[in-house]
Design a protein around this motif. Sequence first.
Motif, PDB file in Angstrom:
ATOM      1  N   ASN B  68       1.178  -0.944  -0.001  1.00 23.42           N
ATOM      2  CA  ASN B  68       0.174   0.397  -0.201  1.00 23.42           C
ATOM      3  C   ASN B  68       0.732   1.096   0.098  1.00 23.42           C
ATOM      4  O   ASN B  68       0.618   1.684   0.842  1.00 23.42           O
ATOM      5  CB  ASN B  68      -1.201   0.038   1.590  1.00 23.42           C
ATOM      6  CG  ASN B  68      -1.657   0.981   1.063  1.00 23.42           C
ATOM      7  OD1 ASN B  68      -2.715   1.653   0.210  1.00 23.42           O
ATOM      8  ND2 ASN B  68      -3.060   1.301   2.293  1.00 23.42           N
ATOM      9  N   ASN B  69       2.108   1.241  -1.429  1.00 29.84           N
ATOM     10  CA  ASN B  69       2.553   2.555  -1.234  1.00 29.84           C
ATOM     11  C   ASN B  69       2.649   3.154  -2.256  1.00 29.84           C
ATOM     12  O   ASN B  69       1.942   2.425  -3.903  1.00 29.84           O
ATOM     13  CB  ASN B  69       3.654   2.220  -0.534  1.00 29.84           C
ATOM     14  CG  ASN B  69       4.359   0.792  -1.281  1.00 29.84           C
ATOM     15  OD1 ASN B  69       4.869   0.902  -2.523  1.00 29.84           O
ATOM     16  ND2 ASN B  69       5.213   0.494  -0.354  1.00 29.84           N
ATOM     17  N   PHE B  70       3.792   4.219  -2.785  1.00 30.95           N
ATOM     18  CA  PHE B  70       3.647   4.318  -3.898  1.00 30.95           C
ATOM     19  C   PHE B  70       4.062   3.453  -5.665  1.00 30.95           C
ATOM     20  O   PHE B  70       3.813   3.277  -6.399  1.00 30.95           O
ATOM     21  CB  PHE B  70       4.457   5.668  -4.219  1.00 30.95           C
ATOM     22  CG  PHE B  70       6.090   5.348  -4.129  1.00 30.95           C
ATOM     23  CD1 PHE B  70       7.282   5.078  -4.892  1.00 30.95           C
ATOM     24  CD2 PHE B  70       6.349   5.794  -2.127  1.00 30.95           C
ATOM     25  CE1 PHE B  70       8.214   4.950  -4.272  1.00 30.95           C
ATOM     26  CE2 PHE B  70       8.101   4.990  -2.512  1.00 30.95           C
ATOM     27  CZ  PHE B  70       8.631   5.365  -3.255  1.00 30.95           C
ATOM     28  N   GLN B  74       0.047   2.703  -5.458  1.00 35.75           N
ATOM     29  CA  GLN B  74      -0.023   4.344  -5.902  1.00 35.75           C
ATOM     30  C   GLN B  74      -0.814   4.214  -7.740  1.00 35.75           C
ATOM     31  O   GLN B  74      -0.961   5.204  -8.282  1.00 35.75           O
ATOM     32  CB  GLN B  74       0.660   4.975  -5.725  1.00 35.75           C
ATOM     33  CG  GLN B  74       0.685   6.241  -5.820  1.00 35.75           C
ATOM     34  CD  GLN B  74      -1.130   7.415  -5.309  1.00 35.75           C
ATOM     35  OE1 GLN B  74      -1.059   7.009  -4.090  1.00 35.75           O
ATOM     36  NE2 GLN B  74      -1.676   7.812  -5.895  1.00 35.75           N
ATOM     37  N   ARG B  75       0.505   2.617  -7.949  1.00 39.54           N
ATOM     38  CA  ARG B  75       0.543   3.093  -9.387  1.00 39.54           C
ATOM     39  C   ARG B  75      -0.755   2.628 -10.214  1.00 39.54           C
ATOM     40  O   ARG B  75      -1.169   2.942 -11.349  1.00 39.54           O
ATOM     41  CB  ARG B  75       1.423   2.151 -10.041  1.00 39.54           C
ATOM     42  CG  ARG B  75       2.498   2.525  -9.755  1.00 39.54           C
ATOM     43  CD  ARG B  75       4.162   1.488 -10.044  1.00 39.54           C
ATOM     44  NE  ARG B  75       4.259   1.625 -11.510  1.00 39.54           N
ATOM     45  CZ  ARG B  75       4.902   0.785 -12.305  1.00 39.54           C
ATOM     46  NH1 ARG B  75       5.702   0.123 -11.781  1.00 39.54           N
ATOM     47  NH2 ARG B  75       4.694   0.770 -13.551  1.00 39.54           N
ATOM     48  N   GLU B  77      -3.618   3.357  -8.931  1.00 34.91           N
ATOM     49  CA  GLU B  77      -4.680   4.604  -9.088  1.00 34.91           C
ATOM     50  C   GLU B  77      -3.995   5.224 -10.366  1.00 34.91           C
ATOM     51  O   GLU B  77      -5.143   5.984 -10.449  1.00 34.91           O
ATOM     52  CB  GLU B  77      -4.221   5.499  -7.982  1.00 34.91           C
ATOM     53  CG  GLU B  77      -4.991   4.395  -6.631  1.00 34.91           C
ATOM     54  CD  GLU B  77      -6.154   4.502  -6.662  1.00 34.91           C
ATOM     55  OE1 GLU B  77      -6.763   5.549  -6.709  1.00 34.91           O
ATOM     56  OE2 GLU B  77      -6.256   3.030  -6.205  1.00 34.91           O
ATOM     57  N   ASP B  78      -2.532   5.868 -10.390  1.00 30.69           N
ATOM     58  CA  ASP B  78      -2.300   6.309 -11.311  1.00 30.69           C
ATOM     59  C   ASP B  78      -2.052   6.535 -12.258  1.00 30.69           C
ATOM     60  O   ASP B  78      -2.594   7.070 -13.598  1.00 30.69           O
ATOM     61  CB  ASP B  78      -1.279   7.263 -10.008  1.00 30.69           C
ATOM     62  CG  ASP B  78      -0.783   7.641  -9.050  1.00 30.69           C
ATOM     63  OD1 ASP B  78      -2.131   7.957  -9.252  1.00 30.69           O
ATOM     64  OD2 ASP B  78       0.474   8.367  -8.841  1.00 30.69           O
TER      65      ASP B  78
END
Lengths: 428, 118
Positions: B68-70, B74-75, B77-78
């Motif tokens: 649960n991190n970048f 996050q990937r 999501e982005d």
Amino acid sequence: MPTDLEAENAGLLQFLYSCPAGLIEFTSTGAIGMVNPAAMGLLLPIAGRTFVTNLFDVMDGCAPELRNMVCNFGAAHGAICDGHRIVTGPGERPTVLACSIVRLTHDRHVATLSDVTEQVARERRLKQAETWFASLLDGVDNVAVLSLDADGRIDAVTPSAVRQTGFAERDLLGHPFESFDRPDRATATPPYGEAIAAARRDGWHLHEGWHARADGGRYWCQRLVAARAHVGDAVSGYTLVLRAVKRQGRDTADLRRMLTRDHLTGASNRAHFFEVAERELTRSRGNGGSLALIVLDIDHFKRVNDGHGHAAGDAVLREAARRCEAELRPEDVFARIGGEEFVAFVPGATLTEAAAVAERLRLSLAREPVDAGGTRLRITGSFGCSALDGHPDATVAGLLAAADGALYRAKRDGRDRVALSDAGRAAA
Amino acid sequence: MHTFEGISIDELESLEWERLDALPYGVVGLSPEGIVEIYNATEERLAGLSRDGVIGTHYFSSTAQCMNNFMVAQRFEDEPEIDAVIDYVLTLRMRPTPVRLRLMKAPKVDRRFILIQR
């Protein structure tokens, strides 16, 4: 079908997987035995790489003390640290972790790790607020609050006002707040009604000056008049805040005088005049108000200098400035802008009003001779006026040029008189 | 065929449970909201969890907080489209375990996949 033991095991694992706090089991040299996902989620960004096996290695950059704390812990078991703060990484808002470590045996430790970045930020904000309120409360004895009706009469009094002024409530109620001003010649006080007019227009008015105490004395205070809830365009009343303050230090006052005053006459200097005029012009344009300039020149000043010496000339300039300033309001600015040339800046005045003011100034010069070192000299001045109502788009320089044009005509027409700029000659 | 690196997102979508369970790597399928919809037998074994306890939960907050991190969550999501293999460390059964992750997201497919190879 899973056995009961397998199901229980899966339940325990699920419990550890979902634990919101990081859990780490490690040896005395930092080697990680067990770690839950929350802990790994915190460690991975610190490590900057995806191979994390030793807690001390990961923390070397931001918390090298962990290794020492564990090494130097003397007891066989017990808490090594509790909520130890670790600031990770650079950047404007680094992540802050709280770490607690317990020694189970000499080679087995359990640590909890949690992200307290938000909590730390909250703590900081709270501390700032606390400091702010503490400083306010320190000064609370110095602040008095009163309520004014729409005409500026006191209609409610708080105990703070009674404490500060010494007046009983009945001494204050129903009186105009300005009747408690105790101005002296050395301090400028806005004319009666000015504060209320400004607060009605702008929402507030701030002034610093002497205020009466019940024992007959006076004290220096900052006075804020703030308009209360508007009903349509009407102001229902005002809040008056009096803050007893130490009077501005003499050094500051001296410095201010040096920067804004003409050394010889004590009138404002040229720079101060332009600064105030530019500011007021912008303000007047904003609210549609007027303002006026009156330029004045001492008639035949060269004759005074040549015939009676420079000391006499200086005395004439000083006395002319003193007489003119005495005729002007505190908010007007009277400045020396040339050898024997002065300008009066009159905020709020129309051209007609400026002409009346200029006539008063003219009379004050001509009324009686000036004592110039034993010689009594008759002096007169010529005056030129311009105002924003005649030249709505004018700049300060434009208004000054228009007033100078009028001054020239006053000289040409025989001196000791007032002339007005005509709108057609507007120099914008 | 159907290797860790070779399998496509369309194939993952069309495979039946038995075939997914037979793959030698872990397969996790997530809804756009991050809810676990597919969890194969290999991943059950690796993580020590049962499918019934995982399906329907939010993957990044209940089972895989370490992702649960970048670098992972996050990937998803982005980025509109992902097919990337990264080296990672998971905490399978609380043991730090180096793994390879394959993150898969395609514009036409709602479901996202994470493949986990020990």
